[in-house]
Design an enzyme around this catalytic site. Structure first.
Site, PDB file in Angstrom:
ATOM      1  N   ASP A 204      31.385   0.577 -12.994  1.00 53.14           N
ATOM      2  CA  ASP A 204      31.549   1.328 -12.037  1.00 53.14           C
ATOM      3  C   ASP A 204      30.206   1.414 -11.231  1.00 53.14           C
ATOM      4  O   ASP A 204      29.971   0.918 -10.376  1.00 53.14           O
ATOM      5  CB  ASP A 204      32.069   2.627 -12.136  1.00 53.14           C
ATOM      6  CG  ASP A 204      32.304   3.174 -10.852  1.00 53.14           C
ATOM      7  OD1 ASP A 204      33.393   2.607 -10.604  1.00 53.14           O
ATOM      8  OD2 ASP A 204      32.418   4.296 -11.268  1.00 53.14           O
TER       9      ASP A 204
ATOM     10  N   CYS B  66      39.075   4.142  -2.844  1.00 53.38           N
ATOM     11  CA  CYS B  66      38.149   4.321  -3.472  1.00 53.38           C
ATOM     12  C   CYS B  66      37.611   5.612  -3.288  1.00 53.38           C
ATOM     13  O   CYS B  66      37.281   6.656  -4.533  1.00 53.38           O
ATOM     14  CB  CYS B  66      36.833   3.511  -3.483  1.00 53.38           C
ATOM     15  SG  CYS B  66      35.232   3.568  -4.862  1.00 53.38           S
TER      16      CYS B  66
ATOM     17  N   TYR C 282      40.052   8.626  -5.908  1.00 55.31           N
ATOM     18  CA  TYR C 282      39.200   9.280  -7.323  1.00 55.31           C
ATOM     19  C   TYR C 282      39.311  10.599  -6.866  1.00 55.31           C
ATOM     20  O   TYR C 282      38.936  11.468  -8.179  1.00 55.31           O
ATOM     21  CB  TYR C 282      37.727   8.294  -6.940  1.00 55.31           C
ATOM     22  CG  TYR C 282      37.564   7.952  -8.079  1.00 55.31           C
ATOM     23  CD1 TYR C 282      36.182   7.781  -8.552  1.00 55.31           C
ATOM     24  CD2 TYR C 282      37.973   6.229  -7.660  1.00 55.31           C
ATOM     25  CE1 TYR C 282      35.515   6.589  -9.510  1.00 55.31           C
ATOM     26  CE2 TYR C 282      37.640   5.804  -8.623  1.00 55.31           C
ATOM     27  CZ  TYR C 282      36.812   5.938  -9.656  1.00 55.31           C
ATOM     28  OH  TYR C 282      36.548   4.724 -10.786  1.00 55.31           O
TER      29      TYR C 282
ATOM     30  N   TYR D 237      33.533  14.204  -9.226  1.00 60.82           N
ATOM     31  CA  TYR D 237      35.069  13.254  -7.943  1.00 60.82           C
ATOM     32  C   TYR D 237      36.071  13.986  -7.673  1.00 60.82           C
ATOM     33  O   TYR D 237      36.573  14.303  -6.952  1.00 60.82           O
ATOM     34  CB  TYR D 237      35.719  12.617  -8.864  1.00 60.82           C
ATOM     35  CG  TYR D 237      34.567  11.479  -8.672  1.00 60.82           C
ATOM     36  CD1 TYR D 237      34.586  10.213  -7.772  1.00 60.82           C
ATOM     37  CD2 TYR D 237      34.043  10.482 -10.058  1.00 60.82           C
ATOM     38  CE1 TYR D 237      33.252   9.367  -7.655  1.00 60.82           C
ATOM     39  CE2 TYR D 237      32.794   9.893  -9.941  1.00 60.82           C
ATOM     40  CZ  TYR D 237      33.403   9.146  -8.728  1.00 60.82           C
ATOM     41  OH  TYR D 237      31.883   8.634  -9.151  1.00 60.82           O
TER      42      TYR D 237
ATOM     43  N   GLU E  69      42.347  -0.608  -8.265  1.00 62.61           N
ATOM     44  CA  GLU E  69      41.529   0.733  -8.634  1.00 62.61           C
ATOM     45  C   GLU E  69      42.814   1.063 -10.600  1.00 62.61           C
ATOM     46  O   GLU E  69      42.113   1.473 -11.475  1.00 62.61           O
ATOM     47  CB  GLU E  69      41.874   1.802  -8.115  1.00 62.61           C
ATOM     48  CG  GLU E  69      41.134   2.034  -6.284  1.00 62.61           C
ATOM     49  CD  GLU E  69      39.892   2.164  -6.620  1.00 62.61           C
ATOM     50  OE1 GLU E  69      39.553   2.764  -7.734  1.00 62.61           O
ATOM     51  OE2 GLU E  69      39.460   2.224  -5.991  1.00 62.61           O
TER      52      GLU E  69
END
Length: 231
Positions: free
Chosen positions: A42, A132, A136, A167, A209
């Protein structure tokens, strides 16, 4: 506009929010090597994600300075806020993240993302980066809810909790909301064909993802080179 992309990808997102890797983070059963693998990959992803945001910032500089400036801010946030969490993990683990190789799904995702941002329209570039942010935030909120539901019935890992708190937190949600507003603003100005391509990019990034977490779940590596009939 952005909501229509989310609606189109909803079945996949519903599957992703229950991904075994994410659930195991909440209930404390995820093996640490899998999380370490994920964080290393990541960190590489975030470097390319920030670069993609800057590419988009450059594209918007001539047409909308406010969007351009905000995209540069998002890039800085990805590098400073998000990667600072990763770096804190590396320090705790005494891991050096230099010379880490991009694994297959990392390279697949970042290559696709960079290609779209570089070669396609402004609107398409924004769309490919949206999951993204949004996915998330969504899985972070789902994980917070599950963590609350499980309470003290499971063992908790401080590092997993720190990830979930980032997140699923309000600060990240504000960033996501701002980015969605930019996507909506730009989407109102494009034709139907461009909207269709934006949706396609959004769905593809949602798939990537999911595959990114598959990769960490499986500890995926590149096939070994065969030499003289031996692996």
């Amino acid at each position: 506009m952005a909501q229509s992309f989310w609606n189109a990808a909803a079945p996949l997102i519903a599957t992703t929010e229950k991904h075994p890797f994410l659930v195991a983070m909440v209930d404390g059963t995820l093996p640490l090597p899998n999380f370490q693998y994920y964080v290393l990959q990541d960190a590489l992803y975030l470097t390319d994600f920030a670069a993609s945001l800057r590419i988009m910032g450059d594209k918007f500089r001539a047409t909308d300075e406010s969007i351009s400036s905000r995209l540069y801010e998002f890039a800085t946030g990805a590098e400073e806020a998000e990667k600072s969490l990763h770096n804190s993990f590396f320090k705790e683990w005494n891991i050096n993240d230099e010379n880490v190789e991009r694994m297959p799904n990392t390279l697949l995702y970042t290559s696709y993302m960079i290609r779209v941002c570089t070669t396609r329209s402004h609107a398409e570039g924004l769309a490919v980066l949206l999951p993204c942010f949004w996915v998330y935030m969504h899985v972070g909120k789902c994980m917070l809810s599950l963590r609350e539901e499980l309470g003290d019935t499971v063992s908790r890992c401080a590092q997993f909790d720190a990830w979930i708190d980032m997140y699923g937190g309000e600060e990240f949600e504000k960033e996501v909301t701002d980015y969605i507003e930019i996507v909506d603003k730009v989407a109102k100005e494009v034709d139907g064909e461009t909207l269709k391509r934006m949706e396609e990019h959004f769905i593809m990034s949602c798939k990537l993802e999911h595959m990114f977490w598959d990769q960490a779940q499986e500890l995926m590596v590149w096939p070994k080179i065969v030499e003289n009939g031996k692996k």
